[in-house]
Scaffold this motif. Structure first.
Motif, PDB file in Angstrom:
ATOM      1  N   LEU A 168       0.828  -1.216   0.000  1.00 39.82           N
ATOM      2  CA  LEU A 168       0.000   0.000   0.000  1.00 39.82           C
ATOM      3  C   LEU A 168       0.857   1.259   0.000  1.00 39.82           C
ATOM      4  O   LEU A 168       0.566   2.224  -0.709  1.00 39.82           O
ATOM      5  CB  LEU A 168      -0.918   0.008   1.228  1.00 39.82           C
ATOM      6  CG  LEU A 168      -2.295  -0.612   1.045  1.00 39.82           C
ATOM      7  CD1 LEU A 168      -3.033  -0.673   2.367  1.00 39.82           C
ATOM      8  CD2 LEU A 168      -3.119   0.188   0.033  1.00 39.82           C
ATOM      9  N   MET A 216       3.852   1.584  -1.207  1.00 43.02           N
ATOM     10  CA  MET A 216       4.453   1.758  -2.527  1.00 43.02           C
ATOM     11  C   MET A 216       3.429   2.286  -3.537  1.00 43.02           C
ATOM     12  O   MET A 216       3.750   3.105  -4.389  1.00 43.02           O
ATOM     13  CB  MET A 216       5.069   0.435  -3.027  1.00 43.02           C
ATOM     14  CG  MET A 216       6.247  -0.063  -2.197  1.00 43.02           C
ATOM     15  SD  MET A 216       7.385   1.211  -1.611  1.00 43.02           S
ATOM     16  CE  MET A 216       8.253   1.641  -3.087  1.00 43.02           C
ATOM     17  N   PHE A 217       2.168   1.825  -3.406  1.00 39.52           N
ATOM     18  CA  PHE A 217       1.114   2.314  -4.309  1.00 39.52           C
ATOM     19  C   PHE A 217       0.802   3.793  -4.060  1.00 39.52           C
ATOM     20  O   PHE A 217       0.455   4.513  -4.983  1.00 39.52           O
ATOM     21  CB  PHE A 217      -0.160   1.471  -4.151  1.00 39.52           C
ATOM     22  CG  PHE A 217      -0.165   0.239  -4.992  1.00 39.52           C
ATOM     23  CD1 PHE A 217       0.032   0.306  -6.367  1.00 39.52           C
ATOM     24  CD2 PHE A 217      -0.366  -1.003  -4.420  1.00 39.52           C
ATOM     25  CE1 PHE A 217       0.037  -0.836  -7.147  1.00 39.52           C
ATOM     26  CE2 PHE A 217      -0.365  -2.155  -5.196  1.00 39.52           C
ATOM     27  CZ  PHE A 217      -0.166  -2.073  -6.562  1.00 39.52           C
ATOM     28  N   PHE A 218       0.928   4.211  -2.792  1.00 38.40           N
ATOM     29  CA  PHE A 218       0.594   5.596  -2.427  1.00 38.40           C
ATOM     30  C   PHE A 218       1.820   6.513  -2.464  1.00 38.40           C
ATOM     31  O   PHE A 218       1.719   7.656  -2.020  1.00 38.40           O
ATOM     32  CB  PHE A 218       0.009   5.645  -1.013  1.00 38.40           C
ATOM     33  CG  PHE A 218      -1.459   5.328  -0.931  1.00 38.40           C
ATOM     34  CD1 PHE A 218      -2.360   5.916  -1.804  1.00 38.40           C
ATOM     35  CD2 PHE A 218      -1.950   4.465   0.023  1.00 38.40           C
ATOM     36  CE1 PHE A 218      -3.714   5.638  -1.722  1.00 38.40           C
ATOM     37  CE2 PHE A 218      -3.303   4.169   0.119  1.00 38.40           C
ATOM     38  CZ  PHE A 218      -4.189   4.762  -0.769  1.00 38.40           C
ATOM     39  N   LYS A 253       3.554   8.279  -4.595  1.00 37.45           N
ATOM     40  CA  LYS A 253       3.549   9.593  -5.252  1.00 37.45           C
ATOM     41  C   LYS A 253       2.633  10.571  -4.510  1.00 37.45           C
ATOM     42  O   LYS A 253       2.943  11.752  -4.391  1.00 37.45           O
ATOM     43  CB  LYS A 253       3.179   9.486  -6.733  1.00 37.45           C
ATOM     44  CG  LYS A 253       1.747   9.128  -7.034  1.00 37.45           C
ATOM     45  CD  LYS A 253       1.527   9.098  -8.530  1.00 37.45           C
ATOM     46  CE  LYS A 253       0.059   9.014  -8.909  1.00 37.45           C
ATOM     47  NZ  LYS A 253      -0.678   7.906  -8.282  1.00 37.45           N
ATOM     48  N   GLU A 254       1.526  10.044  -3.982  1.00 35.07           N
ATOM     49  CA  GLU A 254       0.620  10.905  -3.212  1.00 35.07           C
ATOM     50  C   GLU A 254       1.291  11.317  -1.895  1.00 35.07           C
ATOM     51  O   GLU A 254       1.225  12.480  -1.492  1.00 35.07           O
ATOM     52  CB  GLU A 254      -0.697  10.175  -2.900  1.00 35.07           C
ATOM     53  CG  GLU A 254      -1.643  10.035  -4.083  1.00 35.07           C
ATOM     54  CD  GLU A 254      -1.294   8.862  -4.982  1.00 35.07           C
ATOM     55  OE1 GLU A 254      -0.412   8.055  -4.607  1.00 35.07           O
ATOM     56  OE2 GLU A 254      -1.879   8.747  -6.073  1.00 35.07           O
TER      57      GLU A 254
END
Lengths: 250, 269
Positions: free
Chosen positions: B144, B146-148, B150-151
């Protein structure tokens, strides 16, 4: 592009925006200036929907701000970003490309297209050659250019800037003005807030003097010829009296 | 090497290497958001979770995770209430965490000293069940994050602009708090409640001296965390030291070494 009609906003019992109506046309560069506490930043927050006015109407690209979804069409340069992140461990390119995070969407990684757009934005602010330089190694003026590039990376239709001259020395102000002139020539609609009224007048197509109300388009004096400081002192007294009055009346 | 002949040591290495990746990644964002003390507050909430787990016969790490999650949501709520004094919210949660833990430990008559292994970590007492819990929580936390990423970068750098750009800042802040809480919960078995925040912050402190880019800092922090876990666990095994203490002291020595190297490099330049 942006329409404000009779906008009122009050902090507690201090009226900050008092019946503001402002219409920004496509390609215009609107420079907003005024004394401290005049409501300049608050006006920007209202335009961007960060705070809700007590009354009045705010529209962006014809859509009421509370229903506006296309925020990637708005580029924003906050006055805090460059000042508070002087030693942030990131390169120029990493900071600029981060401006495209919302545009890319959740659970999607930034890719080649985003890198290309970020590099184009850096080219526009003459910072492409320093794309791999750590942010901490740049001067205040260069860091501000990076923040502008980050806002430009989404190819915005409207660019909103809050005190873009913060941390920029006098020698670099002319360079920043030239950058805004170039952006104006490219057709970017801009709204800038700045204390530097003379600097703003060197490139803004419309100048707005704000002090709770829109006082004038002549940025050096009020319509009746009173300097800001004098006007502000009398205003402070009036606000205090208004507050006491409203508190007494409950 | 005889170290790998022992099942408990293999379990410690698997768990240690996993938390050695997660802690510095979460720790980088925690540090850049100037929220280092939040890790301390949530780790103390974990102590009350462990005590509750031991008292009720539940899996202590799972109980700690549940308490830490609750604590993280309360913390985020308090941060909203005390916007200009956000450190006050950290003090409130930390005090409440210790207070609840003191009461529960008292009720459990100190759990025959069993709570000590959670305070400073213990490689001997790590069970297969602990490893499953660490993996079950730790791997989704890692994915999670790594998925987030950039945010998280955009919000960490400039929250106001991130909000204007249309990022769901509030949602991501709550998720980040939850990820931080879960990271602390899964790490406490290896490094212990009192030292878990060190595994989050010290690798970042080392990495920020070495790298100039965000990606470089992230990689250097993870590498530092992994080296410290490996060296620390080895020292713990051969010298019979507390694993948490050995890992954190390795990190402190690495930081001193990096300071010495960078100051020498600066002096030469």
């Amino acid at each position: 592009m942006i329409d404000l009609t009779d906008v009122h906003f009050t902090y507690g019992c201090h009226p900050v925006l008092d019946g503001i109506s402002l219409h920004v046309q496509e390609g215009e560069v609107v420079g907003i200036t005024g004394p401290n506490g005049a409501g300049k930043s608050t006006l920007l927050y209202v335009i961007m929907g960060l705070i809700k006015p007590q009354s009045g109407e705010v529209k962006i690209l014809g859509v009421p701000v509370n229903k506006f979804k296309d925020w990637h069409k708005i580029g924003y340069v906050s006055q805090k970003a460059a000042l508070f992140n002087r030693s942030y461990p990131a390169t120029v390119l990493e900071v600029v490309i981060s401006g495209r995070a919302a545009m890319r969407g959740l659970f999607r990684f930034l890719g080649r297209e985003d890198k290309r757009r970020a590099e184009e934005a850096l080219e526009r602010v003459n910072m492409l050659s320093q794309r791999y330089t750590p942010l901490s190694e740049l001067s205040g003026g260069q860091q501000q250019r990076v923040m502008i590039a980050r806002a430009l990376a989404v190819q915005p239709r409207i660019l909103i800037m809050d005190e873009p001259t913060n941390g920029v020395d006098a020698a670099n102000l002319a360079g920043l003005a030239q950058l805004f002139k170039n952006l104006h020539n490219d057709g970017v609609t801009m709204i800038l807030v700045s204390h530097e009224s003379e600097w703003l007048s060197s490139f803004a197509s419309k100048r707005v003097c704000l002090d709770r109300k829109i006082c004038s388009c002549s940025c050096h004096y009020y319509p009746d010829g009173i300097r800001w400081r004098d006007c502000m002192n009398s205003r402070q007294e009036k606000i205090s009296l208004d507050c006491v009055d409203s508190l007494v009346r409950g | 090497m005889d170290i790998f002949q022992y099942d408990f040591m293999l379990r410690a290495l698997v768990g240690g290497l996993l938390v050695g990746v997660i802690c510095p990644i979460i720790g980088l964002f925690v540090t850049l958001r100037r929220m280092s003390m939040i890790a301390d507050a949530l780790s103390h909430v974990c102590l009350s979770g462990v005590a509750a787990g031991l008292l009720m016969g539940a899996q202590p790490v799972l109980a700690a995770a549940a308490f830490a999650l609750g604590g993280s949501f309360l913390l985020e709520g308090l941060r909203e209430k005390y916007k200009n004094y956000s450190e006050l919210s950290i003090a409130i949660i930390l005090s409440a965490g210790v207070a609840v833990a003191a009461i529960l430990i008292g009720l459990g008559n100190g759990f025959n000293g069993g709570i000590m292994s959670y305070l400073f970590g213990s490689i001997v007492l790590i069970t297969v069940e602990d490893i499953y819990v660490i993996a079950l929580i730790g791997i989704p936390v890692l994915l999670l994050t790594m998925f987030f990423i950039k945010e998280l970068f955009a919000i960490t750098f400039d929250e106001e602009t991130a909000l204007v750009s249309g990022l769901p800042v509030k949602l991501i802040n709550v998720c980040f708090m939850a990820l931080t809480a879960l990271t602390i919960a899964v790490s406490l078995r290896i490094v212990g409640i009192l030292l878990v925040s060190s595994l989050m912050v010290l690798p970042v402190a080392v990495a920020m001296q070495l790298a100039k880019s965000f990606r470089g800092t992230l990689v250097a922090a993870v590498a530092t965390g992994e080296v410290a876990v490996l060296v620390g666990l080895m020292c713990s095994f051969y010298l019979d030291l507390s694993p948490g203490g050995a890992i954190v002291m390795t990190l402190v020595l690495m930081l001193v070494l990096v300071f010495a190297l960078t100051s020498r490099r600066t002096a030469t330049a």
